[in-house]
Design an enzyme around this catalytic site. Sequence first.
Site, PDB file in Angstrom:
ATOM      1  NE  ARG B 292      -4.152  -1.933   1.724  1.00 27.54           N
ATOM      2  CZ  ARG B 292      -5.207  -2.253   2.461  1.00 27.54           C
ATOM      3  NH1 ARG B 292      -5.320  -1.807   3.701  1.00 27.54           N
ATOM      4  NH2 ARG B 292      -6.173  -2.992   1.960  1.00 27.54           N
ATOM      5  CE1 TYR B 430      -1.299  -0.287  -7.997  1.00 29.78           C
ATOM      6  CE2 TYR B 430      -1.258  -1.910  -9.731  1.00 29.78           C
ATOM      7  CZ  TYR B 430      -0.708  -0.822  -9.117  1.00 29.78           C
ATOM      8  OH  TYR B 430       0.417  -0.267  -9.643  1.00 29.78           O
ATOM      9  CD  GLU B 431      -1.150  -4.394  -3.929  1.00 30.35           C
ATOM     10  OE1 GLU B 431      -1.574  -5.055  -2.972  1.00 30.35           O
ATOM     11  OE2 GLU B 431      -0.568  -4.905  -4.900  1.00 30.35           O
ATOM     12  N   GLY B 432      -6.102  -2.671  -2.405  1.00 32.52           N
ATOM     13  CA  GLY B 432      -7.145  -2.061  -1.572  1.00 32.52           C
ATOM     14  C   GLY B 432      -7.568  -0.755  -2.208  1.00 32.52           C
ATOM     15  CD  GLN B 437      -5.798   1.683   1.251  1.00 27.20           C
ATOM     16  OE1 GLN B 437      -5.228   1.841   2.336  1.00 27.20           O
ATOM     17  NE2 GLN B 437      -5.758   0.538   0.603  1.00 27.20           N
TER      18      GLN B 437
END
Lengths: 580, 580
Positions: B292, B430-432, B437
């Site tokens: 992240r 991506y990555e959450g 977030q």
Amino acid sequence: MTFRAPVRDLAFALKTVGHSALMAQAFPDLDEDTVLAVLEAAGAFTESELAPLNRKGDTEGAKYANGKVTAAPGFAAAYQAFVAGGWNALSSDPEYGGQGLTGALGLAVFEMVHASNMAFGLCPMLTQGAIEALALHGTERQKRLVLPKLVSGEWTGTMNLTEPQAGSDLAAVATRAEPDGKGGYRLHGQKIYITWGDHDAADNICHLVLARLPDAPPGVKGISLFLATKRLVDDAGNLGDPNDLRAGSIEHKLGIHGSPTCVMLFEGAQAELVGELNNGIAHMFVMMNAARLQVGVQGVAIAERAFQQALAFAQERKQGRAAWAPDGAIYGHPDVRRSLLLMKAKIEAARAICLSTGVLNDVARLAVDEAARAVAKARAELFTPIAKAWSTDIGVEVASMGVQIHGGMGFIEETGAAQHYRDARIAPIYEGTNGIQAIDLVGRKAPMENGAVVDALAAEMHETANALSGTPGLETVGARLEAGVAALERATDWILANKGPNALSGATPYLKLAGDVVGGWMLGLQALALVGATDDWSASKAALARVYSAQILAQAPGLAEGVMEGAGDYEAVSAHALGG
Amino acid sequence: MTFRAPVRDLAFALKTVGHSALMAQAFPDLDEDTVLAVLEAAGAFTESELAPLNRKGDTEGAKYANGKVTAAPGFAAAYQAFVAGGWNALSSDPEYGGQGLTGALGLAVFEMVHASNMAFGLCPMLTQGAIEALALHGTERQKRLVLPKLVSGEWTGTMNLTEPQAGSDLAAVATRAEPDGKGGYRLHGQKIYITWGDHDAADNICHLVLARLPDAPPGVKGISLFLATKRLVDDAGNLGDPNDLRAGSIEHKLGIHGSPTCVMLFEGAQAELVGELNNGIAHMFVMMNAARLQVGVQGVAIAERAFQQALAFAQERKQGRAAWAPDGAIYGHPDVRRSLLLMKAKIEAARAICLSTGVLNDVARLAVDEAARAVAKARAELFTPIAKAWSTDIGVEVASMGVQIHGGMGFIEETGAAQHYRDARIAPIYEGTNGIQAIDLVGRKAPMENGAVVDALAAEMHETANALSGTPGLETVGARLEAGVAALERATDWILANKGPNALSGATPYLKLAGDVVGGWMLGLQALALVGATDDWSASKAALARVYSAQILAQAPGLAEGVMEGAGDYEAVSAHALGG
């Protein structure tokens, strides 16, 4: 993803920006039922004929080979159907074969055209500009032989302005027009970024071209407007030989692949003067203003399309425990729903600004009362750069939010959300970049009548704010609109007091502030118009006004600070200090 | 367009976020000169080896054929050079062959890698996540045989999380892990969106895979983390047969075409458990948090690249009369310069937030004092979702502004500005997703220690605001930072008092508010650090702080209103009312 024509929203938006009053005064044959019937028929056409071609237009696009452009698959046939349905002629003068509907209604129809297929919509949009230029400034011959073909759509039109060295700065136009000794001209030069500059979807293409005579004064005062057709036209209106002009190539673009963007080569093309010699820039602005408003509508349109796709996805896609959806559809997640409502609120605000500008243009042209015409004309001039820039910025924002709602699938081209994000990006650029619009707003429009045009608008908005503040459920909208209008007034006073670089460096935030506040006003008017109605659609309009006021209007006072910052820091920083 | 590594800005940003103090305490062999030398060498490598491949990566991309992925042209050789230069091992533990530099310095280097070629940078970025997971949770065998190969970069790593039905909601992961009776497992299932899931740039690929045992509990508590390598590895570390896993296809994406995004098919692949059974989600978050922050850095990186390109264009392109450029370069137009300075201010703010988070992670790991470690850990946790989401939103915004500065040329793919706009769009996803977030921030991070983590941050920011207010030339920055911090405190109190849908519907504006204010604080710290310096670079930092405060911080109080709106309107509006 199917497109659903937003007929109810469009009809309602038209009503709340004065379309009914306009019809009552200047269009005795037009009533609400007819408006609805037109919107519904246009909606059905765009849903069934244009929307299904949108993706293919993107993936296959227009093609260039051997000096000729072939429209994207299905586009030529769809264009023929568009013309046959009379959709090109909606708002044009019946004298030239038009249907004489209001320009505002024409805009509403075009919103659906652009939403269903923006790349397609550009073709008739450009024709529209040519129609307006020839209707105002054309010669008798042009009006007799060319204009009716453009109105019907049998022929299409283009605007040939840009050259490699002449983008925002048209003073640098270098294309030459040499008198041919027979009352006509021969054009020599290269134009770039010519939308639908060549194609195989119509019998002829009418190029409106900025060029200068060999002895013309330098700068913008030496530029004239010419008409050069792809095929020559004899005095009986018959098509003759190809003219000495051609597409040299088409661009490989980020989006709108279905719209051929041509390099046009004028190699001694026969041309006729349009309007007065050396007054081409002024005549061109007739086309340009129409096109600017239409581009604003494109911003709304692409946002609407992106919103519809995101909403449909959010109803289908299930992930996690959604607070407001027992089935786990992500529409039930507060953060997703917030995003969707904000998208919708922005769309409705931008739609209302564009349609309002359309109504104002109609009133300016047709109202019986001369004073009313002048008032409407001034406000339309004020609104045009806002409609163009603010709406197209929203087109990009909303398309980006649409990608986001899709999560990982949004980044995959097959999903289609990415196409909107790519397509939307052109609208802040063409027909005068949004920076140029902002400069137009602070340099020419806000200062009109010493600020009185903005003052009159502010006074009306204050009235609406008062009405909202006194209406249960809309009090916060009223309070935030009041504060927003006050912020706009402060910023306007500052802009008028600060010419030159100070005002110019505040131009972009000023335009945003103006759009934010006027958009909030429009949503306030919509909410007021529905007070008492209890169906979910009506209730949603009040909710959108509240959402917009909290998420956007609330930032107006802060935004005004950004307008009034002054140019000092901007002027002082060298490119070198920034790493350049 | 060449890329110029922003070494001076990076070194300065590191200094102002506590990197020097960190080195003094925990890295006795590292000093400012070494930091600068590392940044310069990395900058030179990214400029000469990676940047030139960026466009080809976009236009030709990675290719899939016959079950195998071939990296984009030149990428495999560049990766070998990257590994040979030791760039993969910068921040890793010397025990496994790493160079033991600070994680923050590693991040700064990675910013240049991503800026020069984001699609390339994803490969070592994913490896980094695998390194962290195995270093913390790997078995002795994994640490001995696999970890050193990942640290050197000879082998690469991937994160296999997403499945068609399991995106943001990992509870839905369905890939099966069946015990093979010999202490290992066999994986069966399909993973999607696997970055660099297959390629020909390294000898082996280590897949970290979320899967569940047949008898595992449902939901996230039944998910375990496994390691499955592309080629099997014997106990001496030799490569053996191919494992029973393969790429099924690669995606056709909006951007980062040089990064193969794979569908991965696990067809009985041999795998080892990593960490504890059924605790895979927690172990995965080790990778995820590192990733992240790295994705936040990608946002900064793509913004920096887009900014550089726009700045270079603005110095070359001449249009009209520019107030501040005798030669007519559009850098001399106030509106263009405003845009460029705002881009730069956002970049510096986001860079400082990301590097600060990197320093905090280092302190949390290495500080002698346990209390200091805990404080740093909490703030790093608070900052991570901000660093990821706020910086990647800025990546998209700045890339879009970069397109705009190019005018019509920005929409033409050959110019290159459009690639940044397309590449940047993945980072908020991506990555959450950035929505995830924001939910993490309001649901877990802001409420840490009953809000005390935010309180401590606010107290420090107030101090800086005071210092700014007492510094000639920075008074307005101080006043706006003070008001911004107060707005953040109000919004935080509201978030803590309003759980559930209310807080969730305010999550995205709350994250933006937090990022805006913390970013303003960082720029304020930078300006304070340079008080007295008179060179143009130092002066530009004060100017950027002022620009940011007027254009962004000034809107914080209004933004806080949007946070505190409540969920009522969002909850009430049905999809049907919106046209769905």
